[in-house]
Design a protein around this motif. Structure first.
Motif, PDB file in Angstrom:
ATOM      1  N   ASN A  41      -7.676  13.050  -5.157  1.00 49.16           N
ATOM      2  CA  ASN A  41      -8.629  14.143  -4.885  1.00 49.16           C
ATOM      3  C   ASN A  41      -9.977  13.604  -4.418  1.00 49.16           C
ATOM      4  O   ASN A  41     -10.619  14.178  -3.535  1.00 49.16           O
ATOM      5  N   LEU A  42     -10.400  12.485  -5.002  1.00 52.80           N
ATOM      6  CA  LEU A  42     -11.669  11.863  -4.577  1.00 52.80           C
ATOM      7  C   LEU A  42     -11.571  11.392  -3.122  1.00 52.80           C
ATOM      8  O   LEU A  42     -12.509  11.531  -2.343  1.00 52.80           O
ATOM      9  N   ILE A  43     -10.410  10.831  -2.763  1.00 46.39           N
ATOM     10  CA  ILE A  43     -10.219  10.346  -1.386  1.00 46.39           C
ATOM     11  C   ILE A  43     -10.307  11.524  -0.405  1.00 46.39           C
ATOM     12  O   ILE A  43     -10.975  11.447   0.632  1.00 46.39           O
ATOM     13  N   ILE A  44      -9.650  12.635  -0.753  1.00 44.47           N
ATOM     14  CA  ILE A  44      -9.678  13.812   0.129  1.00 44.47           C
ATOM     15  C   ILE A  44     -11.106  14.349   0.264  1.00 44.47           C
ATOM     16  O   ILE A  44     -11.575  14.658   1.350  1.00 44.47           O
ATOM     17  N   ILE A  65      -0.174   7.377  -3.649  1.00 47.44           N
ATOM     18  CA  ILE A  65      -1.423   7.800  -2.991  1.00 47.44           C
ATOM     19  C   ILE A  65      -1.423   7.289  -1.543  1.00 47.44           C
ATOM     20  O   ILE A  65      -1.756   8.014  -0.610  1.00 47.44           O
ATOM     21  N   ALA A  66      -1.008   6.021  -1.369  1.00 46.58           N
ATOM     22  CA  ALA A  66      -0.955   5.444  -0.010  1.00 46.58           C
ATOM     23  C   ALA A  66      -0.004   6.263   0.867  1.00 46.58           C
ATOM     24  O   ALA A  66      -0.303   6.565   2.026  1.00 46.58           O
ATOM     25  N   GLU A  67       1.127   6.665   0.292  1.00 50.96           N
ATOM     26  CA  GLU A  67       2.109   7.457   1.039  1.00 50.96           C
ATOM     27  C   GLU A  67       1.506   8.817   1.427  1.00 50.96           C
ATOM     28  O   GLU A  67       1.640   9.272   2.569  1.00 50.96           O
ATOM     29  N   ALA A  68       0.804   9.450   0.488  1.00 51.48           N
ATOM     30  CA  ALA A  68       0.191  10.759   0.757  1.00 51.48           C
ATOM     31  C   ALA A  68      -0.900  10.632   1.830  1.00 51.48           C
ATOM     32  O   ALA A  68      -1.025  11.484   2.717  1.00 51.48           O
ATOM     33  N   CYS A  69      -1.674   9.549   1.768  1.00 50.08           N
ATOM     34  CA  CYS A  69      -2.739   9.337   2.772  1.00 50.08           C
ATOM     35  C   CYS A  69      -2.135   9.165   4.161  1.00 50.08           C
ATOM     36  O   CYS A  69      -2.640   9.689   5.147  1.00 50.08           O
ATOM     37  N   LYS A  70      -1.025   8.427   4.224  1.00 44.10           N
ATOM     38  CA  LYS A  70      -0.372   8.199   5.516  1.00 44.10           C
ATOM     39  C   LYS A  70       0.176   9.519   6.062  1.00 44.10           C
ATOM     40  O   LYS A  70      -0.022   9.865   7.228  1.00 44.10           O
ATOM     41  N   LYS A  71       0.852  10.269   5.172  1.00 38.92           N
ATOM     42  CA  LYS A  71       1.463  11.530   5.575  1.00 38.92           C
ATOM     43  C   LYS A  71       0.422  12.517   6.095  1.00 38.92           C
ATOM     44  O   LYS A  71       0.638  13.257   7.038  1.00 38.92           O
ATOM     45  N   ASN A  72      -0.751  12.506   5.455  1.00 42.43           N
ATOM     46  CA  ASN A  72      -1.801  13.466   5.833  1.00 42.43           C
ATOM     47  C   ASN A  72      -2.833  12.881   6.796  1.00 42.43           C
ATOM     48  O   ASN A  72      -3.912  13.436   6.979  1.00 42.43           O
ATOM     49  N   ASN A  73      -2.483  11.731   7.383  1.00 43.16           N
ATOM     50  CA  ASN A  73      -3.351  11.084   8.382  1.00 43.16           C
ATOM     51  C   ASN A  73      -4.793  10.891   7.911  1.00 43.16           C
ATOM     52  O   ASN A  73      -5.740  11.115   8.661  1.00 43.16           O
ATOM     53  N   LEU A  74      -4.953  10.476   6.661  1.00 40.04           N
ATOM     54  CA  LEU A  74      -6.311  10.207   6.171  1.00 40.04           C
ATOM     55  C   LEU A  74      -6.725   8.813   6.646  1.00 40.04           C
ATOM     56  O   LEU A  74      -5.919   7.891   6.673  1.00 40.04           O
ATOM     57  N   ASP A  75      -8.006   8.671   6.997  1.00 45.43           N
ATOM     58  CA  ASP A  75      -8.462   7.403   7.570  1.00 45.43           C
ATOM     59  C   ASP A  75      -8.759   6.324   6.534  1.00 45.43           C
ATOM     60  O   ASP A  75      -8.989   5.171   6.883  1.00 45.43           O
ATOM     61  N   THR A  76      -8.815   6.714   5.258  1.00 51.29           N
ATOM     62  CA  THR A  76      -9.155   5.744   4.212  1.00 51.29           C
ATOM     63  C   THR A  76      -8.127   4.608   4.191  1.00 51.29           C
ATOM     64  O   THR A  76      -6.925   4.850   4.161  1.00 51.29           O
ATOM     65  N   LYS A  77      -8.629   3.372   4.235  1.00 50.73           N
ATOM     66  CA  LYS A  77      -7.713   2.218   4.170  1.00 50.73           C
ATOM     67  C   LYS A  77      -7.476   1.869   2.696  1.00 50.73           C
ATOM     68  O   LYS A  77      -8.404   1.840   1.896  1.00 50.73           O
ATOM     69  N   ILE A  78      -6.226   1.593   2.375  1.00 48.59           N
ATOM     70  CA  ILE A  78      -5.847   1.373   0.977  1.00 48.59           C
ATOM     71  C   ILE A  78      -5.691  -0.116   0.664  1.00 48.59           C
ATOM     72  O   ILE A  78      -5.054  -0.862   1.406  1.00 48.59           O
ATOM     73  N   ILE A  79      -6.304  -0.520  -0.475  1.00 49.29           N
ATOM     74  CA  ILE A  79      -6.082  -1.861  -1.024  1.00 49.29           C
ATOM     75  C   ILE A  79      -5.442  -1.653  -2.396  1.00 49.29           C
ATOM     76  O   ILE A  79      -5.950  -0.890  -3.211  1.00 49.29           O
ATOM     77  N   LEU A  80      -4.309  -2.295  -2.637  1.00 54.28           N
ATOM     78  CA  LEU A  80      -3.643  -2.163  -3.933  1.00 54.28           C
ATOM     79  C   LEU A  80      -3.907  -3.397  -4.786  1.00 54.28           C
ATOM     80  O   LEU A  80      -3.891  -4.521  -4.279  1.00 54.28           O
ATOM     81  N   ILE A  81      -4.166  -3.163  -6.086  1.00 53.79           N
ATOM     82  CA  ILE A  81      -4.258  -4.307  -7.001  1.00 53.79           C
ATOM     83  C   ILE A  81      -3.136  -4.162  -8.023  1.00 53.79           C
ATOM     84  O   ILE A  81      -2.861  -3.081  -8.503  1.00 53.79           O
ATOM     85  N   THR A  82      -2.494  -5.272  -8.328  1.00 56.53           N
ATOM     86  CA  THR A  82      -1.271  -5.172  -9.127  1.00 56.53           C
ATOM     87  C   THR A  82      -0.938  -6.471  -9.844  1.00 56.53           C
ATOM     88  O   THR A  82      -1.415  -7.539  -9.462  1.00 56.53           O
ATOM     89  N   PHE A  83      -0.116  -6.358 -10.879  1.00 51.27           N
ATOM     90  CA  PHE A  83       0.472  -7.552 -11.511  1.00 51.27           C
ATOM     91  C   PHE A  83       1.851  -7.810 -10.920  1.00 51.27           C
ATOM     92  O   PHE A  83       2.499  -8.786 -11.248  1.00 51.27           O
ATOM     93  N   ASP A  84       2.322  -6.880 -10.095  1.00 50.40           N
ATOM     94  CA  ASP A  84       3.706  -6.945  -9.607  1.00 50.40           C
ATOM     95  C   ASP A  84       3.850  -7.781  -8.358  1.00 50.40           C
ATOM     96  O   ASP A  84       3.078  -7.652  -7.424  1.00 50.40           O
TER      97      ASP A  84
END
Length: 210
Positions: A41-44, A65-84
């Motif tokens: 919601n903050l991204i939108i 969230i990355a999938e939703a941003c791509k689907k809705n053509n949002l310009d925000t670039k995503i950086i993921l942080i993970t232990f995986d």
């Protein structure tokens, strides 16, 4: 360096640590969240340039969230942080045009470099992840390199050094258009998909061979 950033992590300490660190480096943190729905919601609402997201969060994961941003053509670039380090998550991240993927234990030391790359439109993946995946079957057989011409190999090598088409054009004294033409030929020969990040990732994973 007034890059607007939203940060989301369900670990309050991690969230605070990253927020404080990036604020001290002059980045503009315009929102933070401890769960995926709030983050999305903050991204939108705020349309930040970047969103730094934990992969595993309640309600929505960083990948969702990355999938939703791509689907809705949002310009925000995503950086993921993970232990995986799972290959499957990494593949999904590529599929959803994630621009940065860093391991939590190196987050503070790598995040600044990662952000600089992403702002310039260059994907950045933790060296630890790349070397881990190198030892797995993501690595292409070196004989695929035989398909490439000398010029194409030169270009792939420069791409593996995270150079942009513009940098490569300058280094090789050719036009950006020629570089882009080479890039699409390389993508076709290697059988990669046309996502902007695919060739960079391939080049990084196969660095050792050229």
């Amino acid at each position: 360096m007034n890059t607007s950033i939203v940060i989301a992590d369900d670990h309050p300490l991690m969230l605070r640590g990253l927020t404080d660190f990036l604020t001290s480096k002059g980045f503009n943190i315009i929102g933070s969240a401890q769960d995926g729905n709030t983050a999305y919601n903050l991204i939108i609402k705020l349309k930040p340039k970047l969103a730094i997201l934990d992969i595993r969060m309640p309600h929505k994961t960083g990948l969702e969230i990355a999938e939703a941003c791509k689907k809705n053509n949002l310009d925000t670039k995503i950086i993921l942080i993970t232990f995986d380090k799972e290959e499957e998550l990494y593949d999904k991240a590529k599929e959803f045009n994630v621009f940065g993927y860093i391991l939590k234990e190196f987050a503070i030391e790598e995040i600044e470099t990662c952000i600089k790359h992403v702002i310039n439109g260059t994907p950045y993946f933790s060296k630890e992840i790349v070397s881990y995946l190198n030892s797995s079957n993501l690595e292409q057989k070196p004989d695929t390199l035989n398909l490439l011409t000398k010029s194409e190999l030169k270009i792939v090598k420069l791409i593996s050094e995270n150079k942009t088409s513009h940098d490569i054009a300058t280094d090789l004294s050719i036009s950006v258009r020629t570089v882009d033409k080479h890039r699409s030929n390389i993508v076709a020969k290697l059988g990669l998909d046309n996502k902007p990040t695919s060739l960079s990732i391939w080049a990084n994973l196969n660095k050792a061979h050229f």
